[in-house]
Design an enzyme around this catalytic site. Structure first.
Site, PDB file in Angstrom:
ATOM      1  N   GLU A  15      12.616  -5.543  -1.221  1.00 29.18           N
ATOM      2  CA  GLU A  15      12.123  -5.068  -2.514  1.00 29.18           C
ATOM      3  C   GLU A  15      13.275  -4.678  -3.456  1.00 29.18           C
ATOM      4  OE1 GLU A  15       8.380  -2.560  -2.151  1.00 29.18           O
ATOM      5  OE2 GLU A  15       9.140  -2.486  -0.106  1.00 29.18           O
ATOM      6  N   SER A 151       5.040  -3.402  -1.076  1.00 28.50           N
ATOM      7  CA  SER A 151       4.764  -4.409  -2.103  1.00 28.50           C
ATOM      8  C   SER A 151       3.921  -5.573  -1.582  1.00 28.50           C
ATOM      9  CB  SER A 151       6.073  -4.954  -2.702  1.00 28.50           C
ATOM     10  OG  SER A 151       6.716  -3.967  -3.458  1.00 28.50           O
ATOM     11  N   ARG A 259       2.098   8.067  -3.972  1.00 30.67           N
ATOM     12  CA  ARG A 259       0.898   7.369  -4.431  1.00 30.67           C
ATOM     13  C   ARG A 259       0.095   6.991  -3.192  1.00 30.67           C
ATOM     14  NH1 ARG A 259       2.521   2.384  -5.973  1.00 30.67           N
ATOM     15  NH2 ARG A 259       1.163   1.449  -4.405  1.00 30.67           N
ATOM     16  N   ASP A 261      -2.895   4.963  -1.611  1.00 28.94           N
ATOM     17  CA  ASP A 261      -3.748   3.803  -1.860  1.00 28.94           C
ATOM     18  C   ASP A 261      -4.988   3.864  -0.977  1.00 28.94           C
ATOM     19  OD1 ASP A 261      -1.838   2.917  -3.623  1.00 28.94           O
ATOM     20  OD2 ASP A 261      -0.897   1.543  -2.203  1.00 28.94           O
ATOM     21  N   GLU A 274      -2.694   3.489   2.823  1.00 23.24           N
ATOM     22  CA  GLU A 274      -1.303   3.884   3.057  1.00 23.24           C
ATOM     23  C   GLU A 274      -0.852   4.861   1.988  1.00 23.24           C
ATOM     24  OE1 GLU A 274       1.630   0.672   1.460  1.00 23.24           O
ATOM     25  OE2 GLU A 274      -0.025  -0.413   2.407  1.00 23.24           O
ATOM     26  N   ASN A 276       2.548   5.732  -0.346  1.00 19.61           N
ATOM     27  CA  ASN A 276       3.846   5.264  -0.832  1.00 19.61           C
ATOM     28  C   ASN A 276       4.648   6.469  -1.320  1.00 19.61           C
ATOM     29  OD1 ASN A 276       3.458   2.114  -1.017  1.00 19.61           O
ATOM     30  ND2 ASN A 276       1.584   3.049  -1.783  1.00 19.61           N
ATOM     31  N   GLY A 280       6.635   2.656  -7.443  1.00 23.22           N
ATOM     32  CA  GLY A 280       7.331   2.062  -8.577  1.00 23.22           C
ATOM     33  C   GLY A 280       7.380   3.021  -9.759  1.00 23.22           C
TER      34      GLY A 280
END
Length: 311
Positions: A15, A151, A259, A261, A274, A276, A280
């Site tokens: 990434e 990602s 974050r 999800d 998951e 994060n 981003g």
């Protein structure tokens, strides 16, 4: 803010290019606020030398994936006694490893899709009986993904049993351990969380890819995904999703930002997919979008995350 900041981005994960974009946006925001800031890439041969010579006060970690989001770089900054943004070594490692984090979710009664784990050493003979067992245990479609990638790299959604072997092989190109989980048909949502002890839950975003799944291309190609803020979901489901995100963040011992999800089944049940820990951070990324909906502009968000690192 008087501290000297190093925005650490790039690195050597798959990434890298996304990380460089995140780092550039953060650097620009800090520079516009007249903060003393430099940009560092751990991929550089003289990274450690520069780190020691520049005498930075705090690191803004903008690395995604391995060596940046998995506790590795956090460990280095712990040794060097340099404060850094985001979660610590343990939380970063736990969240990055989808297998371990999902086991923790189950232990703490955080709803997550049923799953199986497959190790590359046990897959050399491509046992077709194993494929049959996976279908019996998890049904079809199936989601196949590497344990340690972000990602959506290496991710496949498999509708037919005969395609499972190819999906497994694809996931093993990215990792030696993979996750195979039941497919939950429903709405994808994401919940941004800010803070250390006192948490701010940001407005929930509903993610609607215009074609197919929310994969690497849909994530990073402008116009391929529609984002609805706040998510147009039932109020009770909205509150339950917030609670699940809060609990996942707390149980993993996250700090600063993350974050979470989730996917909502057709009957409105939220499942955590998951967490994060370094989402981003370009101005169009999900966490900044959610922050903006909460009245926090991008530069303010960047400075807020830095302040959490210095608490």
């Amino acid at each position: 803010m008087d501290e000297k900041v190093a925005v650490v981005c790039g690195g050597r994960s798959a990434e890298r290019e996304i990380s460089l974009k995140t780092g550039k946006a953060i650097y620009k925001a800090l520079k516009s606020s007249n903060i003393d800031v430099i940009q560092l890439d751990p991929q550089a041969d003289n990274f450690h030398q520069i780190l020691k010579e520049t005498e930075i006060d705090v690191a803004f970690i903008a690395l995604h994936g391995r060596y940046g989001e998995d506790g590795t770089i956090q460990g280095l900054f712990e040794i060097e006694d340099i404060p850094y943004t985001g979660s610590g070594v343990l939380a970063s490692a736990l969240a990055m490893d989808k297998v371990i984090s999902k086991k923790l979710f189950k232990q703490e009664e955080i709803c997550t899709p049923t799953f199986e784990v497959l190790n590359k050493n046990n897959w050399q003979n491509k046992d077709e009986n194993l494929v049959e067992k996976l279908v019996d245990n998890l049904g079809l479609p199936l989601v196949v993904k590497p344990a340690l990638e972000g990602s959506s790299l290496g991710l496949s959604i498999v509708d037919k049993a005969e395609d499972i072997i190819n999906a497994i092989d694809t996931a093993f190109e990215y990792d030696t351990e993979i996750l195979i989980e039941e497919y939950i048909d429903g709405k994808e949502i994401t919940v941004g969380v800010l803070g250390n002890q006192e948490l701010l839950i940001l407005p929930i975003i509903e993610i609607k890819p215009k074609e197919g799944i929310y994969d690497f291309t849909a994530k990073y190609t402008k116009g391929m995904t529609e984002f609805i803020i706040p998510a147009q979901i039932d109020e009770e489901v909205y509150r339950e999703s917030e609670k699940m995100a809060y609990k996942a963040y707390k149980e993993l011992k996250c700090c600063g930002m993350a974050r979470v999800d989730l996917i909502l089944s057709t009957n409105g049940k939220p499942y955590v997919l998951e967490v994060n820990t370094i989402p981003g951070m370009t101005e169009t990324s999900l966490l900044p979008q959610a922050s903006k909906a909460a009245g926090i502009e991008f530069t303010e968000l960047v400075i807020k995350i830095l302040e959490y690192a210095l608490e």
